[in-house]
Design a protein around this motif. Sequence first.
Motif, PDB file in Angstrom:
ATOM      1  N   THR A  21      57.904  22.782  30.375  1.00 44.92           N
ATOM      2  CA  THR A  21      59.595  22.297  30.307  1.00 44.92           C
ATOM      3  C   THR A  21      59.550  20.942  29.326  1.00 44.92           C
ATOM      4  OG1 THR A  21      60.177  23.439  32.234  1.00 44.92           O
ATOM      5  CG2 THR A  21      61.642  21.618  31.537  1.00 44.92           C
ATOM      6  N   VAL A  22      60.464  20.886  28.541  1.00 49.52           N
ATOM      7  CA  VAL A  22      60.606  19.548  27.790  1.00 49.52           C
ATOM      8  C   VAL A  22      62.027  19.372  28.145  1.00 49.52           C
ATOM      9  CG1 VAL A  22      60.720  18.583  25.732  1.00 49.52           C
ATOM     10  CG2 VAL A  22      58.982  20.111  25.939  1.00 49.52           C
ATOM     11  N   TRP A  23      61.944  18.274  28.948  1.00 47.51           N
ATOM     12  CA  TRP A  23      63.479  17.790  29.408  1.00 47.51           C
ATOM     13  C   TRP A  23      64.320  17.444  28.146  1.00 47.51           C
ATOM     14  CZ3 TRP A  23      65.495  17.127  34.105  1.00 47.51           C
ATOM     15  CH2 TRP A  23      65.038  17.299  35.466  1.00 47.51           C
ATOM     16  N   ASP A  25      65.411  19.322  25.554  1.00 47.29           N
ATOM     17  CA  ASP A  25      65.037  19.543  24.580  1.00 47.29           C
ATOM     18  C   ASP A  25      66.390  20.228  23.728  1.00 47.29           C
ATOM     19  OD1 ASP A  25      62.986  20.379  22.522  1.00 47.29           O
ATOM     20  OD2 ASP A  25      63.037  22.516  23.455  1.00 47.29           O
ATOM     21  N   ASP A  26      67.258  20.770  24.417  1.00 43.68           N
ATOM     22  CA  ASP A  26      68.617  21.539  23.840  1.00 43.68           C
ATOM     23  C   ASP A  26      69.262  20.236  22.992  1.00 43.68           C
ATOM     24  OD1 ASP A  26      68.922  20.192  25.969  1.00 43.68           O
ATOM     25  OD2 ASP A  26      70.833  21.664  26.689  1.00 43.68           O
ATOM     26  N   ASP A  28      67.642  17.455  21.628  1.00 46.60           N
ATOM     27  CA  ASP A  28      66.382  16.754  20.729  1.00 46.60           C
ATOM     28  C   ASP A  28      66.332  15.419  21.150  1.00 46.60           C
ATOM     29  OD1 ASP A  28      64.522  17.427  18.692  1.00 46.60           O
ATOM     30  OD2 ASP A  28      65.895  16.775  16.900  1.00 46.60           O
ATOM     31  N   GLU A  30      63.817  14.146  22.847  1.00 35.67           N
ATOM     32  CA  GLU A  30      62.500  13.589  22.506  1.00 35.67           C
ATOM     33  C   GLU A  30      62.426  13.126  20.913  1.00 35.67           C
ATOM     34  OE1 GLU A  30      58.971  15.086  24.438  1.00 35.67           O
ATOM     35  OE2 GLU A  30      58.559  15.898  22.564  1.00 35.67           O
ATOM     36  N   SER A  76      54.936  15.507  27.035  1.00 35.08           N
ATOM     37  CA  SER A  76      55.096  15.846  25.755  1.00 35.08           C
ATOM     38  C   SER A  76      55.902  14.560  24.886  1.00 35.08           C
ATOM     39  CB  SER A  76      56.131  16.806  25.631  1.00 35.08           C
ATOM     40  OG  SER A  76      57.361  16.572  26.223  1.00 35.08           O
ATOM     41  N   LEU A  77      56.369  13.626  25.606  1.00 34.79           N
ATOM     42  CA  LEU A  77      56.913  12.581  24.860  1.00 34.79           C
ATOM     43  C   LEU A  77      55.701  11.780  24.314  1.00 34.79           C
ATOM     44  CD1 LEU A  77      59.260  10.671  24.109  1.00 34.79           C
ATOM     45  CD2 LEU A  77      59.608   9.823  26.359  1.00 34.79           C
ATOM     46  N   LYS A 180      62.609   9.560  30.635  1.00 31.68           N
ATOM     47  CA  LYS A 180      63.398  10.727  30.296  1.00 31.68           C
ATOM     48  C   LYS A 180      63.767  11.681  31.277  1.00 31.68           C
ATOM     49  CE  LYS A 180      61.485  13.739  27.000  1.00 31.68           C
ATOM     50  NZ  LYS A 180      61.349  14.842  27.478  1.00 31.68           N
TER      51      LYS A 180
END
Length: 276
Positions: A21-23, A25-26, A28, A30, A76-77, A180
């Motif tokens: 999961t990329v917090w 992400d919807d 954008d 990051e 990911s960040l 984040k």
Amino acid sequence: WDTLYETELTNHAHDPADHGTVWFDDSDAEAKMVAFLAGHGHGHGHEHGHDLQLNLDLDLDRQTAAVLDLGCGNGSLLCALAAAGWAGRLLGVDYSARSVRLARGVAAARGLVGAGGDGGGGGGGGDDEGGVEFRVWDVLGGDLDEVRAAAATTTTTTTTTTTTGGSRQTGAGWDVVLDKGTFDAVSLSAEQDGQGRRVCEGYGERVLQLLRRGGIFVVTSCNWTEKELREWFETKTEGAGGERLRLAGRIAYPSFSFGGVKGQTISTLCFEKVVA
């Protein structure tokens, strides 16, 4: 969270391209945070248009700036920052050992030097081996000396007047602290600290202790509006010796209107550590 990360570890083991999961992400978030920081790097102007009219001039050096990500999740960040050329100390911390295992795996899969280790011993920053490092550390109760950064690399120790109205004096501490979604998660907790406060009420003080003077805190939230974030970190947070966080910039996201009120789904603000 551990259950989530256990699932994501399993998925990542089966498919290294699955980073979990990329917090936000919807929205954008990051990429926007990385672009925001790039706008303050050496040799870059403020061409991204993310700043408030505060003439913030951090002049961050991508080669040496020390960056700490609080509640790093899958890492990911910091991986995105490393891919964008940030080569100083990049440390992600999380209370979950499973999260840290996932972050190390994701970073290693992306070929980042030093990503598989924990970055060595506790503080100083002098043990940095390059690349991204991750370690288990509790943002709310961990020993600050375990993640202490070395003296600031981007400026000298002279005292100057900041563009936000306070004085800036560099020293030991992180140039950049990132959040984040971590403050959002902390805010949901009913746990109390040793002073009888909700743990979220002491979060800003922890950030102040981690930052060098003149360093910045960039926080992204879906639970709090920009006004509320300013109340949490600019109004309610005060450290020793008059140290404070002051608004220094923002990131714009698409807005919407409902019932005559205009808003956005998430907020990202940048605060600078100053002495009032």
